[in-house]
Motif scaffolding. Structure first.
Motif, PDB file in Angstrom:
ATOM      1  N   THR A 362     -21.309 -12.358  10.147  1.00  0.00           N
ATOM      2  CA  THR A 362     -21.852 -11.249   9.365  1.00  0.00           C
ATOM      3  C   THR A 362     -23.315 -11.039   9.772  1.00  0.00           C
ATOM      4  OG1 THR A 362     -22.568 -12.710   7.568  1.00  0.00           O
ATOM      5  CG2 THR A 362     -20.346 -11.755   7.395  1.00  0.00           C
ATOM      6  N   PRO A 363     -23.875  -9.852   9.508  1.00  0.00           N
ATOM      7  CA  PRO A 363     -25.288  -9.636   9.824  1.00  0.00           C
ATOM      8  C   PRO A 363     -26.190 -10.602   9.072  1.00  0.00           C
ATOM      9  CG  PRO A 363     -24.194  -7.545   9.394  1.00  0.00           C
ATOM     10  CD  PRO A 363     -23.231  -8.623   8.995  1.00  0.00           C
ATOM     11  N   VAL A 364     -27.303 -10.946   9.699  1.00  0.00           N
ATOM     12  CA  VAL A 364     -28.323 -11.778   9.064  1.00  0.00           C
ATOM     13  C   VAL A 364     -29.597 -10.949   8.970  1.00  0.00           C
ATOM     14  CG1 VAL A 364     -29.755 -13.853   9.263  1.00  0.00           C
ATOM     15  CG2 VAL A 364     -27.322 -13.936   9.873  1.00  0.00           C
ATOM     16  N   PHE A 365     -30.167 -10.885   7.763  1.00  0.00           N
ATOM     17  CA  PHE A 365     -31.361 -10.085   7.495  1.00  0.00           C
ATOM     18  C   PHE A 365     -32.553 -11.001   7.226  1.00  0.00           C
ATOM     19  CE2 PHE A 365     -27.626  -7.809   5.984  1.00  0.00           C
ATOM     20  CZ  PHE A 365     -27.780  -6.546   6.531  1.00  0.00           C
ATOM     21  N   THR A 366     -33.732 -10.531   7.594  1.00  0.00           N
ATOM     22  CA  THR A 366     -34.947 -11.262   7.248  1.00  0.00           C
ATOM     23  C   THR A 366     -36.108 -10.294   7.104  1.00  0.00           C
ATOM     24  OG1 THR A 366     -36.494 -13.010   7.905  1.00  0.00           O
ATOM     25  CG2 THR A 366     -35.521 -11.717   9.669  1.00  0.00           C
ATOM     26  N   ARG A 367     -36.971 -10.606   6.142  1.00  0.00           N
ATOM     27  CA  ARG A 367     -38.219  -9.861   5.963  1.00  0.00           C
ATOM     28  C   ARG A 367     -39.424 -10.719   6.304  1.00  0.00           C
ATOM     29  NH1 ARG A 367     -38.496  -5.209   1.504  1.00  0.00           N
ATOM     30  NH2 ARG A 367     -36.546  -4.144   2.045  1.00  0.00           N
ATOM     31  N   SER A 368     -39.170 -11.894   6.841  1.00  0.00           N
ATOM     32  CA  SER A 368     -40.253 -12.796   7.205  1.00  0.00           C
ATOM     33  C   SER A 368     -40.972 -12.252   8.440  1.00  0.00           C
ATOM     34  CB  SER A 368     -39.700 -14.190   7.486  1.00  0.00           C
ATOM     35  OG  SER A 368     -40.714 -15.066   7.904  1.00  0.00           O
ATOM     36  N   VAL A 369     -42.252 -12.029   8.315  1.00  0.00           N
ATOM     37  CA  VAL A 369     -43.046 -11.518   9.442  1.00  0.00           C
ATOM     38  C   VAL A 369     -44.125 -12.534   9.815  1.00  0.00           C
ATOM     39  CG1 VAL A 369     -42.618  -9.080   8.975  1.00  0.00           C
ATOM     40  CG2 VAL A 369     -44.518 -10.223   7.828  1.00  0.00           C
ATOM     41  N   PRO A 370     -44.531 -12.573  11.091  1.00  0.00           N
ATOM     42  CA  PRO A 370     -44.027 -11.742  12.186  1.00  0.00           C
ATOM     43  C   PRO A 370     -42.571 -12.054  12.525  1.00  0.00           C
ATOM     44  CG  PRO A 370     -45.406 -13.506  13.035  1.00  0.00           C
ATOM     45  CD  PRO A 370     -45.533 -13.558  11.535  1.00  0.00           C
ATOM     46  N   PHE A 371     -41.864 -11.063  13.080  1.00  0.00           N
ATOM     47  CA  PHE A 371     -40.468 -11.249  13.434  1.00  0.00           C
ATOM     48  C   PHE A 371     -40.381 -12.173  14.648  1.00  0.00           C
ATOM     49  CE2 PHE A 371     -39.938  -6.741  11.671  1.00  0.00           C
ATOM     50  CZ  PHE A 371     -39.604  -7.213  10.409  1.00  0.00           C
ATOM     51  N   GLU A 372     -39.817 -13.356  14.424  1.00  0.00           N
ATOM     52  CA  GLU A 372     -39.726 -14.350  15.493  1.00  0.00           C
ATOM     53  C   GLU A 372     -38.410 -15.108  15.400  1.00  0.00           C
ATOM     54  OE1 GLU A 372     -44.476 -15.545  15.996  1.00  0.00           O
ATOM     55  OE2 GLU A 372     -43.030 -17.003  15.195  1.00  0.00           O
TER      56      GLU A 372
END
Length: 388
Positions: A362-372
């Motif tokens: 399934t898709p995995v989402f993240t709002r943690s920045v910076p995107f790494e």
């Protein structure tokens, strides 16, 4: 049982708080490439023009060159391939092979006799001299890169290897097929340490046949504090709202054709630029048209004979090889997953899922920045039960 085909191929989508639909890519090459920022020279008065010796041009041959005057191109021993700078400059394409020294921007490092195959054993290297003290990064674009695959037990680059030395941050040793990939090399400000790119080839026989290799690597030099420089510590850097990320030596092929696509001793960070008005990342495994179940994501998974898939692994289940996605969740915009657990960090297995022991990707989402992303593999593939 077959040895592991542990590999990584993910599609990425960055979400904006102001739109709800996926944004279509405008350029299939989403990795940042300063050499493709091709601009004409500028007029100052009637006769004066500026030919910037760090500006890229598109040569008639299709290669990327540097816009120079004739004496400069001659000094670099380059080949003239068209005009640039509103006709006042020449697009100079420079190429170096074994034991050559790179002085010009956008120089190609190729095997002897390229595009023909290279079968010699030994070390073919080039030394990169920075254009100026304020050159802090090099970008390598692997336009062609095919050398021997890793050995099939521990997946180490034994027969052939590509080694980078002289950088201020470590660069993993790679081998196999890597055309279309890129690397950013941090080399520090005003450092005098030589930067060397080395292809180490052996005369070991693979299946009774000597390995045939070829490579064409474009070396671009990036000044410190430029907007197109990669963030510190990023081996790869991608831009745009949609793109594809591959681990080195990734290639879709039938199970058992090549049993060691994963490379051992990989430990590097992949960075994605946060675009304006975008706040969230979505990762999906890319579809596999060759295998069922697909191998768009397969890290430290065990698939026995007759099995159809393996379960996902998360955090504590991923102790050997893993992909790290900070605060990954199966719910968009949420740090708490659908099972009530807090967002995940490490992912492994052959199902791409932020929830442990799931058999469906399934898709995995993240709002943690910076995107790494951090990709890690150890050197003990044979003893970890990784079978597909």
């Amino acid at each position: 049982m077959l040895a592991a085909v542990v590999q990584l191929l993910l599609s990425i989508v960055i979400f904006s708080p102001f739109v709800t639909s996926e944004i279509s890519p405008t350029n299939s090459n989403t990795s940042l490439n300063p050499a493709l920022d091709v601009r004409d020279g500028k007029f100052f008065g009637l006769f004066e023009t500026v030919i910037n010796n760090n500006r890229a041009c598109r040569a008639l041959s299709g290669d990327i060159g540097t816009c120079l005057s004739y004496p400069e191109c001659f000094a670099f021993r380059g080949n003239i391939s068209g005009a640039c700078g509103r006709g006042f400059g020449l697009c100079c394409v420079t190429t170096k092979t074994c034991q050559g020294v790179i002085y010009a921007n956008n120089t190609y490092f190729v095997n002897q006799g390229y595009p023909a195959s290279y079968t010699a054993a030994g070390q073919c290297y080039t030394t990169v001299n920075r254009l100026a003290p304020n050159i802090c990064q090099l970008r390598l674009d692997f336009e062609a890169f095919s050398i021997a695959q890793p050995e099939s037990v521990e997946h180490r680059c034994v027969t052939d290897s590509f080694v980078v030395t002289g950088t201020t941050s470590p660069v993993p040793v790679i081998c196999g097929d890597n055309a279309g990939q890129h690397m950013y090399l941090n080399i520090g400000y005003n450092s005098t340490t030589p930067i060397m790119l080395t292809m180490i080839t052996s005369n070991l026989m693979v299946g009774g046949v000597a390995s045939a290799r070829n490579w064409k690597i474009r070396v671009s030099q990036i000044p410190c504090n430029e907007g197109f420089a990669a963030p510190p510590g990023c081996l790869q850097y991608f831009t745009g709202s949609v793109g594809v990320i591959r681990s080195f030596n990734f290639f879709f092929e039938s199970r058992g054709v090549n049993t060691a696509r994963q490379l051992s001793f990989q430990d590097y960070t992949i960075c994605i630029r946060q675009e304006s008005n975008f706040c969230e990342m979505q990762y999906n495994p890319c579809p596999d048209q060759v295998n069922l179940p697909g191998l768009g994501f397969s890290i430290s998974g065990a698939l026995t004979a007759g099995a159809t898939t393996v379960a996902s692994g998360v955090d504590a289940a991923c102790t050997a090889d893993y992909l790290m996605i900070p605060c990954g969740s199966d719910i968009r915009g949420q740090a708490i997953k659908s099972n009530g657990a807090v967002c995940a960090a490490r992912l492994c297995g052959s199902a791409f899922n932020s929830i442990n022991a799931e058999t469906r990707s399934t898709p995995v989402f993240t709002r943690s920045v910076p995107f790494e992303l951090r990709y890690f593999t150890n050197g003990l593939e044979a003893g970890e039960g990784e079978q597909v």
